[in-house]
Scaffold this motif. Structure first.
Motif, PDB file in Angstrom:
ATOM      1  N   GLN A  85       0.834  -1.212   0.000  1.00 42.66           N
ATOM      2  CA  GLN A  85       0.000   0.000   0.000  1.00 42.66           C
ATOM      3  C   GLN A  85       0.866   1.258   0.000  1.00 42.66           C
ATOM      4  OE1 GLN A  85      -2.359  -1.197   3.482  1.00 42.66           O
ATOM      5  NE2 GLN A  85      -4.197  -1.090   2.190  1.00 42.66           N
ATOM      6  N   GLY A  86       2.015   1.177   0.693  1.00 42.77           N
ATOM      7  CA  GLY A  86       2.941   2.311   0.678  1.00 42.77           C
ATOM      8  C   GLY A  86       3.481   2.572  -0.716  1.00 42.77           C
ATOM      9  N   LYS A  87       3.817   1.489  -1.431  1.00 39.32           N
ATOM     10  CA  LYS A  87       4.293   1.626  -2.815  1.00 39.32           C
ATOM     11  C   LYS A  87       3.213   2.231  -3.708  1.00 39.32           C
ATOM     12  CE  LYS A  87       7.481  -2.307  -2.548  1.00 39.32           C
ATOM     13  NZ  LYS A  87       7.749  -3.685  -3.009  1.00 39.32           N
ATOM     14  N   GLN A  88       1.976   1.847  -3.473  1.00 38.85           N
ATOM     15  CA  GLN A  88       0.865   2.373  -4.258  1.00 38.85           C
ATOM     16  C   GLN A  88       0.640   3.861  -3.956  1.00 38.85           C
ATOM     17  OE1 GLN A  88      -2.742   0.158  -3.669  1.00 38.85           O
ATOM     18  NE2 GLN A  88      -3.913   1.346  -5.164  1.00 38.85           N
ATOM     19  N   PHE A  89       0.875   4.242  -2.699  1.00 34.31           N
ATOM     20  CA  PHE A  89       0.650   5.633  -2.294  1.00 34.31           C
ATOM     21  C   PHE A  89       1.783   6.563  -2.726  1.00 34.31           C
ATOM     22  CE2 PHE A  89       0.991   8.918   1.158  1.00 34.31           C
ATOM     23  CZ  PHE A  89      -0.158   9.629   0.812  1.00 34.31           C
ATOM     24  N   TYR A  90       2.990   6.024  -2.884  1.00 29.62           N
ATOM     25  CA  TYR A  90       4.186   6.836  -3.163  1.00 29.62           C
ATOM     26  C   TYR A  90       4.011   7.798  -4.343  1.00 29.62           C
ATOM     27  CZ  TYR A  90       9.094   8.001  -4.031  1.00 29.62           C
ATOM     28  OH  TYR A  90      10.271   8.680  -4.244  1.00 29.62           O
ATOM     29  N   PRO A  91       3.609   7.341  -5.545  1.00 23.90           N
ATOM     30  CA  PRO A  91       3.492   8.286  -6.666  1.00 23.90           C
ATOM     31  C   PRO A  91       2.453   9.378  -6.445  1.00 23.90           C
ATOM     32  CG  PRO A  91       2.587   6.138  -7.264  1.00 23.90           C
ATOM     33  CD  PRO A  91       3.293   5.965  -5.962  1.00 23.90           C
ATOM     34  N   TYR A  92       1.400   9.059  -5.670  1.00 22.87           N
ATOM     35  CA  TYR A  92       0.393  10.081  -5.372  1.00 22.87           C
ATOM     36  C   TYR A  92       0.972  11.160  -4.457  1.00 22.87           C
ATOM     37  CZ  TYR A  92      -3.103   6.974  -7.407  1.00 22.87           C
ATOM     38  OH  TYR A  92      -3.821   6.189  -8.275  1.00 22.87           O
ATOM     39  N   ALA A  93       1.781  10.738  -3.477  1.00 22.28           N
ATOM     40  CA  ALA A  93       2.420  11.713  -2.594  1.00 22.28           C
ATOM     41  C   ALA A  93       3.339  12.637  -3.392  1.00 22.28           C
ATOM     42  CB  ALA A  93       3.211  10.987  -1.503  1.00 22.28           C
ATOM     43  N   GLU A  94       4.094  12.046  -4.334  1.00 22.75           N
ATOM     44  CA  GLU A  94       4.966  12.857  -5.194  1.00 22.75           C
ATOM     45  C   GLU A  94       4.156  13.879  -5.988  1.00 22.75           C
ATOM     46  OE1 GLU A  94       9.110  11.003  -6.658  1.00 22.75           O
ATOM     47  OE2 GLU A  94       7.343  10.117  -7.602  1.00 22.75           O
ATOM     48  N   LYS A  95       3.053  13.423  -6.566  1.00 20.22           N
ATOM     49  CA  LYS A  95       2.230  14.303  -7.407  1.00 20.22           C
ATOM     50  C   LYS A  95       1.603  15.428  -6.591  1.00 20.22           C
ATOM     51  CE  LYS A  95       1.117  10.812 -10.889  1.00 20.22           C
ATOM     52  NZ  LYS A  95       0.055   9.947 -11.479  1.00 20.22           N
ATOM     53  N   ILE A  96       1.164  15.108  -5.370  1.00 14.00           N
ATOM     54  CA  ILE A  96       0.542  16.130  -4.523  1.00 14.00           C
ATOM     55  C   ILE A  96       1.545  17.224  -4.194  1.00 14.00           C
ATOM     56  CG2 ILE A  96      -0.415  16.578  -2.227  1.00 14.00           C
ATOM     57  CD1 ILE A  96      -1.693  13.746  -2.395  1.00 14.00           C
ATOM     58  N   LEU A  97       2.777  16.841  -3.808  1.00 11.54           N
ATOM     59  CA  LEU A  97       3.798  17.831  -3.474  1.00 11.54           C
ATOM     60  C   LEU A  97       4.216  18.629  -4.709  1.00 11.54           C
ATOM     61  CD1 LEU A  97       6.072  15.942  -0.918  1.00 11.54           C
ATOM     62  CD2 LEU A  97       4.417  17.746  -0.470  1.00 11.54           C
ATOM     63  N   MET A  98       4.291  17.964  -5.870  1.00 12.46           N
ATOM     64  CA  MET A  98       4.646  18.677  -7.093  1.00 12.46           C
ATOM     65  C   MET A  98       3.548  19.664  -7.475  1.00 12.46           C
ATOM     66  SD  MET A  98       6.049  17.161 -10.715  1.00 12.46           S
ATOM     67  CE  MET A  98       4.537  16.316 -11.170  1.00 12.46           C
ATOM     68  N   LEU A  99       2.294  19.254  -7.317  1.00 13.42           N
ATOM     69  CA  LEU A  99       1.181  20.149  -7.614  1.00 13.42           C
ATOM     70  C   LEU A  99       1.192  21.350  -6.678  1.00 13.42           C
ATOM     71  CD1 LEU A  99      -1.380  20.684  -9.242  1.00 13.42           C
ATOM     72  CD2 LEU A  99      -2.657  19.328  -7.585  1.00 13.42           C
ATOM     73  N   ASN A 100       1.561  21.121  -5.424  1.00 11.67           N
ATOM     74  CA  ASN A 100       1.681  22.224  -4.472  1.00 11.67           C
ATOM     75  C   ASN A 100       2.720  23.241  -4.935  1.00 11.67           C
ATOM     76  OD1 ASN A 100       1.315  23.502  -1.745  1.00 11.67           O
ATOM     77  ND2 ASN A 100       3.460  22.877  -1.524  1.00 11.67           N
ATOM     78  N   GLU A 101       3.858  22.739  -5.463  1.00 11.16           N
ATOM     79  CA  GLU A 101       4.890  23.631  -6.001  1.00 11.16           C
ATOM     80  C   GLU A 101       4.363  24.422  -7.181  1.00 11.16           C
ATOM     81  OE1 GLU A 101       8.070  24.332  -4.958  1.00 11.16           O
ATOM     82  OE2 GLU A 101       7.362  23.306  -3.163  1.00 11.16           O
ATOM     83  N   GLU A 102       3.614  23.769  -8.048  1.00  9.59           N
ATOM     84  CA  GLU A 102       3.062  24.459  -9.224  1.00  9.59           C
ATOM     85  C   GLU A 102       2.089  25.549  -8.815  1.00  9.59           C
ATOM     86  OE1 GLU A 102       1.600  22.120 -12.469  1.00  9.59           O
ATOM     87  OE2 GLU A 102       2.935  20.454 -11.995  1.00  9.59           O
ATOM     88  N   VAL A 103       1.278  25.261  -7.812  1.00 12.73           N
ATOM     89  CA  VAL A 103       0.309  26.261  -7.335  1.00 12.73           C
ATOM     90  C   VAL A 103       1.043  27.477  -6.785  1.00 12.73           C
ATOM     91  CG1 VAL A 103      -1.449  26.742  -5.591  1.00 12.73           C
ATOM     92  CG2 VAL A 103      -1.522  24.597  -6.862  1.00 12.73           C
ATOM     93  N   LYS A 104       2.049  27.241  -5.938  1.00 11.24           N
ATOM     94  CA  LYS A 104       2.820  28.350  -5.374  1.00 11.24           C
ATOM     95  C   LYS A 104       3.490  29.160  -6.480  1.00 11.24           C
ATOM     96  CE  LYS A 104       5.354  26.052  -2.415  1.00 11.24           C
ATOM     97  NZ  LYS A 104       6.345  25.796  -1.341  1.00 11.24           N
ATOM     98  N   GLU A 105       4.019  28.448  -7.470  1.00  5.68           N
ATOM     99  CA  GLU A 105       4.710  29.123  -8.564  1.00  5.68           C
ATOM    100  C   GLU A 105       3.758  29.983  -9.383  1.00  5.68           C
ATOM    101  OE1 GLU A 105       8.458  29.561 -10.662  1.00  5.68           O
ATOM    102  OE2 GLU A 105       7.927  28.662  -8.752  1.00  5.68           O
TER     103      GLU A 105
END
Length: 315
Positions: free
Chosen positions: A64-84
């Motif tokens: 389940q952690g492996k399944q969640f990993y790419p979503y966590a990456e995408k959420i943090l990347m999206l946060n960077e895009e929003v701030k930018e």
């Protein structure tokens, strides 16, 4: 699940997954190990799943952690895009950028770009890591490095984007006082009898050299090995044997007539100067600015030294 998207917890989760250790993650993040453990416990409670298996000092992602990993990456990347997106384009750059490179580039090409970047963006914090090529790829892959600069064979992985690629010759070189200087052609077997100084074993262009020599039935045994290219060049200038280096690293010494290229008969090897970043990584303004300076430098190198096969990828 009111705390489902807790960016601090997500970042902690990624750092543990990338480092394979709660303790290492705490050192990277500047938290106490206890705080890291509490954040993960809370995140697991919020999600209702177990993220890590703890086997003694070893930590592994659960399925389940492996399944969640790419979503966590995408959420943090999206946060960077929003701030930018909320930052006005004319505002001064702030934040940080993490650059990884090898010693050869750090000693030669890198300082000029770093100085120009700082002059234009004094409010951006720059972290520089000097690593082996394998460590650079691992660092970019795990998001510990934003941009990497290296000398190696062309990168063909779909996981990375090449912002700059220059193919350049790797040459035999020595002081103008070397006994082989002045010859129109030198047999490979002849030059190998002389003392040589090389970069450390298994470094990119030394590996290419040794592979080529092996194919021809030859070997090479340096009297001195060093990962510090500046040291090698200084020793050459003091007439301590010959070396085999990418041409652009010694170009200033060639122009000053301090070093000379030794023309080895029917022996040609090349290496690629590359600037890479992770394919799915959001390129923020800091990264874009730094990459553009590297492109500018690469174009000057191409014109000055007449290199070929330069490839720029637009951001």
């Amino acid at each position: 699940m009111e705390n489902f998207i807790d960016l601090k917890k997500l970042n902690t989760f990624l750092k543990i997954a990338e480092s394979g250790s709660f303790y290492k993650a705490s050192m990277i993040l500047g938290y106490s190990p206890a705080a890291v453990s509490i954040q993960i416990q809370q995140l697991e409670l919020d999600l209702g799943i177990k993220l890590f298996d703890r086997l003694g000092k070893q930590v592994r992602l659960t399925d389940q952690g492996k399944q969640f990993y790419p979503y966590a990456e995408k959420i943090l990347m999206l946060n960077e895009e929003v701030k930018e997106s909320l930052i006005r384009k004319g505002d001064p750059l702030t934040g940080e950028i993490r650059i990884g490179t090898i010693d050869s580039i750090c000693d030669t090409l890198f300082p000029q770009v770093l100085a120009e970047f700082y002059e234009k963006n004094p409010n951006v914090s720059v972290e520089v890591s000097v690593c082996t090529p394998a460590e650079l790829f691992e660092g970019v892959r795990h998001n510990n490095i934003d941009i990497m600069l290296l000398l190696d064979k062309p990168c063909v992985s779909r996981d990375f984007i090449a912002d700059v690629q220059i193919t350049t010759d790797v040459v035999f070189c020595a002081s103008k006082k070397h006994p082989m200087v002045g010859k129109n052609e030198i047999d490979l077997e002849e030059i190998l009898k002389y003392p040589c100084i090389l970069t450390e074993k298994n470094s990119s262009y030394r590996y290419i050299l040794e592979s080529k020599l092996s194919d021809l039935g030859f070997g090479i045994a340096p009297i001195i090995e060093s990962q510090n290219t500046n040291l090698i060049i200084k020793l050459l200038c003091n007439n301590m044997g010959y070396s085999v280096l990418p041409r652009f690293l010694i170009e200033p010494k060639l122009r000053d007539d301090v070093l000379k290229i030794l023309p080895i008969r029917e022996f040609d090897i090349k290496v690629n100067y590359q600037v890479l970043h992770k394919k799915d990584k959001f390129v923020n303004r800091q990264m874009e600015s730094f990459i553009n300076l590297l492109k500018k430098q690469a174009s000057i190198l191409q014109v000055t030294n007449k290199y070929q096969d330069i490839v720029f990828k637009d951001l």
